[in-house]
Structure formats: structure tokens, C-alpha cells
Design a protein around this motif. Structure first.
Motif, PDB file in Angstrom:
ATOM      1  N   ARG A 265      34.944  31.333  55.477  1.00 30.83           N
ATOM      2  CA  ARG A 265      36.388  31.182  55.443  1.00 30.83           C
ATOM      3  C   ARG A 265      36.970  31.112  56.857  1.00 30.83           C
ATOM      4  O   ARG A 265      37.822  30.261  57.159  1.00 30.83           O
ATOM      5  N   ALA A 266      36.506  31.984  57.752  1.00 29.15           N
ATOM      6  CA  ALA A 266      37.021  32.002  59.119  1.00 29.15           C
ATOM      7  C   ALA A 266      36.713  30.693  59.842  1.00 29.15           C
ATOM      8  O   ALA A 266      37.589  30.121  60.515  1.00 29.15           O
ATOM      9  N   LEU A 267      35.508  30.193  59.685  1.00 28.06           N
ATOM     10  CA  LEU A 267      35.121  28.953  60.351  1.00 28.06           C
ATOM     11  C   LEU A 267      35.855  27.752  59.761  1.00 28.06           C
ATOM     12  O   LEU A 267      36.309  26.863  60.490  1.00 28.06           O
ATOM     13  N   SER A 268      35.983  27.724  58.456  1.00 22.31           N
ATOM     14  CA  SER A 268      36.678  26.617  57.800  1.00 22.31           C
ATOM     15  C   SER A 268      38.135  26.555  58.243  1.00 22.31           C
ATOM     16  O   SER A 268      38.665  25.473  58.528  1.00 22.31           O
ATOM     17  N   GLU A 269      38.779  27.710  58.332  1.00 17.97           N
ATOM     18  CA  GLU A 269      40.177  27.756  58.769  1.00 17.97           C
ATOM     19  C   GLU A 269      40.339  27.321  60.217  1.00 17.97           C
ATOM     20  O   GLU A 269      41.416  26.873  60.625  1.00 17.97           O
ATOM     21  N   ALA A 270      39.255  27.438  61.000  1.00 21.64           N
ATOM     22  CA  ALA A 270      39.297  27.019  62.404  1.00 21.64           C
ATOM     23  C   ALA A 270      39.041  25.525  62.563  1.00 21.64           C
ATOM     24  O   ALA A 270      39.101  25.001  63.677  1.00 21.64           O
ATOM     25  N   GLY A 271      38.732  24.845  61.462  1.00 28.98           N
ATOM     26  CA  GLY A 271      38.507  23.413  61.517  1.00 28.98           C
ATOM     27  C   GLY A 271      37.051  22.995  61.528  1.00 28.98           C
ATOM     28  O   GLY A 271      36.732  21.813  61.719  1.00 28.98           O
ATOM     29  N   VAL A 272      36.165  23.951  61.304  1.00 32.27           N
ATOM     30  CA  VAL A 272      34.733  23.643  61.273  1.00 32.27           C
ATOM     31  C   VAL A 272      34.374  23.025  59.927  1.00 32.27           C
ATOM     32  O   VAL A 272      34.884  23.428  58.878  1.00 32.27           O
ATOM     33  N   ILE A 273      33.471  22.045  59.961  1.00 31.89           N
ATOM     34  CA  ILE A 273      32.977  21.410  58.737  1.00 31.89           C
ATOM     35  C   ILE A 273      31.822  22.262  58.203  1.00 31.89           C
ATOM     36  O   ILE A 273      30.832  22.488  58.909  1.00 31.89           O
ATOM     37  N   ILE A 274      31.929  22.743  56.990  1.00 30.77           N
ATOM     38  CA  ILE A 274      30.909  23.613  56.412  1.00 30.77           C
ATOM     39  C   ILE A 274      29.898  22.786  55.618  1.00 30.77           C
ATOM     40  O   ILE A 274      30.272  22.041  54.708  1.00 30.77           O
ATOM     41  N   ALA A 275      28.623  22.906  55.984  1.00 33.07           N
ATOM     42  CA  ALA A 275      27.566  22.258  55.211  1.00 33.07           C
ATOM     43  C   ALA A 275      27.371  23.039  53.925  1.00 33.07           C
ATOM     44  O   ALA A 275      27.192  24.258  53.951  1.00 33.07           O
TER      45      ALA A 275
END
Length: 293
Positions: A265-275
Motif C-alpha cells: 500500500r505504501a509503495l503503491s501510494e508513492a507511485g510504484v508499479i506493483i508486480a
């Protein structure tokens, strides 16, 4: 360009006369890494693998011009080996040793505060700049030169992702295993900042897992930096039970924010593309780079 290592990296091995030190020093020499000597107290003045052996890191640095050290010292003595290299002002130390006691790593962390050494590990698979320099234990058969940087807490997943990238026609600029222990040197955040400063890294893959706060700290710097290059993340351990260590010493979800879903959730909210799955990381990065182009 690469990060942390390049064609001018000169490596010594602390623990070179041991079985692991001997084997992996030989493999690195065959790969083309400039291994210039080793350290084993009490054996200074001798030779091993046709390389000079020294009693101390400081002497090895003076005699060989070494600017990097890899640590293949047993767990009960690994911290002292790291601290010796830090106090000798070795620029880069890569610690491959597993099962270093947490209390010992607290001493190492304190030593790092008083110097400029970059420590990678412990419990790291090492650093690989394909075709340029290898410091560590990773396989290199699938690696190829390219523009994707990888920072990872997992050795096995790193090998899988490298194979996927190469199959997709994407090479790697540098691969860095930060280590799977709870207390380690170079963080995901600091490693990512090095990749951002490298003009030849056009995309970054972060491989994380449960436990610790590395992924959350990485999310913070990505949110603040708003990088123009794509960042893909794989976080494993979504179904791991709480309070149970899963493989790595640091892979345990025992407090709020240490579980996989919180990190995603934290990475996704930062704009990271989640595999969405480990087998889709290469495809996800290939698609992201295509869109970015």
C-alpha cells in the motif's frame, strides 16, 4: 555507469583461506573481478590463489590499493571483521556471512556512524554489474549488461528476476542485495538514491518482503523525489503468519506496518508499479519502460 562498483574496483577477501572465501574468490577472478588479495590474521606474508595474504585490512589496503572488501568470516567473528574494515576506512564492504548475531550488528552499526564506509549486508548475495564486476555469491549465467537497476532483500528472487529481464531483452545496470537481516548496512532508500543518480539506470526494481521498515522508507523517498524513471516493486509474504520468521532473519511481520499488504500500500501510494506475482516482474518492467519511452 554502475553504482558502488566499476572496472576500477579492487577487492580483498576477509577470510580468503576458508572454504567459502577460496571458492568464491576463485569464481570472482574467473568472472574478471579484480581480486587483489586477502586477509587472514596470522597468515600475513603467505599467498593463496596466487594472491598475497595480509594480517590486517589496513595493510592490505596500503599494499594493494584495495577499495572494496568482501567478508567471508564465520558469524561469531564477522562483526569484528566488518568493524576492522570500517576503522581502516575501506570505502565499500560487502558482508556475505549469514547468522551474524543482532547484538554484534548493533556494534557494527555504531561503527558506521563514525566513518564513511558503505556496508552492504550482512546476509547479502552481493553486488553484480554484469560484465564489469561481481562481488558475492550470485550466479551470473542469466545476467546481461543493460539499464535496469535491482535492489533486493532476497537472493533467490533476484536470480529469478534477472532471468526474466534478460528473457525480455532487458539487461541490468547493477544488482544489489542489501541483505535479509533485521540490522544491515545500505538501506533500500539509500540504494535507490544511488540508482537515481546513475544516468544509465532507466528503471529500478525493488524486491522486498515482510519485516522491517525498508520498503516504507523507500516509498517515502520515491513519493518525495517523484522519479521520472519507472519503479517496479515485488513484495512477498502476503500470506505469512504474524510473529513467525519466514526464511530470512529479518522476515517477520511482528508489528504494524511490517506486513506485506502495508508495504504494498505504501509503495503503491508513492507511485510504484506493483508486480502482481513473482513471475510477472520482468514483464511488468518491460511494459513500464515501453510506456515511459
Amino acid at each position: 555507469m554502475t553504482i558502488l562498483v566499476d572496472q576500477n574496483t579492487r577487492v580483498i577477501c576477509q577470510g580468503i583461506t576458508g572454504r567459502a572465501g577460496t571458492h568464491y574468490s576463485s569464481v570472482m577472478l574467473e568472472y574478471g573481478t579484480r581480486v587483489v588479495g586477502g586477509v587472514r590474521p596470522g597468515k600475513g606474508g603467505s599467498h593463496h590463489l596466487n594472491l598475497p595474504v595480509f594480517d590486517t585490512v589496513a595493510t592490505a589496503m596500503t599494499e594493494t590499493g584495495a577499495n572494496a572488501s568482501m567478508v567471508f568470516v564465520p558469524p561469531d567473528r564477522a562483526a569484528n571483521a566488518m568493524i576492522e574494515a570500517i576503522e581502516a576506512e575501506m570505502p565499500l564492504v560487502v558482508a556475505l556471512t549469514e547468522r551474524v548475531p543482532v547484538r554484534d550488528m548493533m556494534r557494527v552499526r555504531d561503527a558506521l556512524k563514525h566513518g564513511s564506509t558503505i556496508l552492504v549486508g550482512p546476509n547479502s548475495q552481493g553486488i553484480l554489474a554484469p560484465g564489469v564486476c561481481k562481488i558475492g555469491v550470485m550466479a551470473t549465467g542469466n545476467a546481461r549488461r543493460g539499464n535496469v537497476g535491482i535492489l533486493s532483500r532476497s537472493a533467490s528472487l533476484t536470480s529469478e528476476v534477472i532471468a526474466q529481464l534478460s528473457d525480455a531483452g532487458l539487461g541490468q545496470s547493477t544488482t544489489v542485495g542489501i541483505g535479509g537481516d533485521a540490522i544491515h548496512g545500505l538501506s533500500m532508500r539509500a540504494c535507490f538514491e544511488l540508482f537515481l543518480a546513475d544516468p544509465d539506470t532507466h528503471g529500478v526494481i525493488a524486491i522486498g518482503e515482510i519485516g522491517g521498515t525498508d520498503e516504507e522508507e523507500l516509498a517515502e523517498i520515491i513519493a518525495a523525489a517523484k522519479p521520472k524513471i519507472p519503479v517496479v516493486a515485488l513484495i512477498v509474504g502476503q500470506y505469512a503468519p504474524a510473529e513467525r520468521r519466514m526464511g530470512h532473519a529479518g522476515a517477520i511481520a511482528g508489528n504494524a506496518g511490517a506486513d506485506a499488504k502495508s508495504k504494498i500500500r505504501a509503495l503503491s501510494e508513492a507511485g510504484v508499479i506493483i508486480a502482481e506475482s513473482p513471475h510477472l516482474v520482468g514483464e511488468t518492467m518491460h511494459r513500464a519502460l515501453t510506456v515511459a519511452a
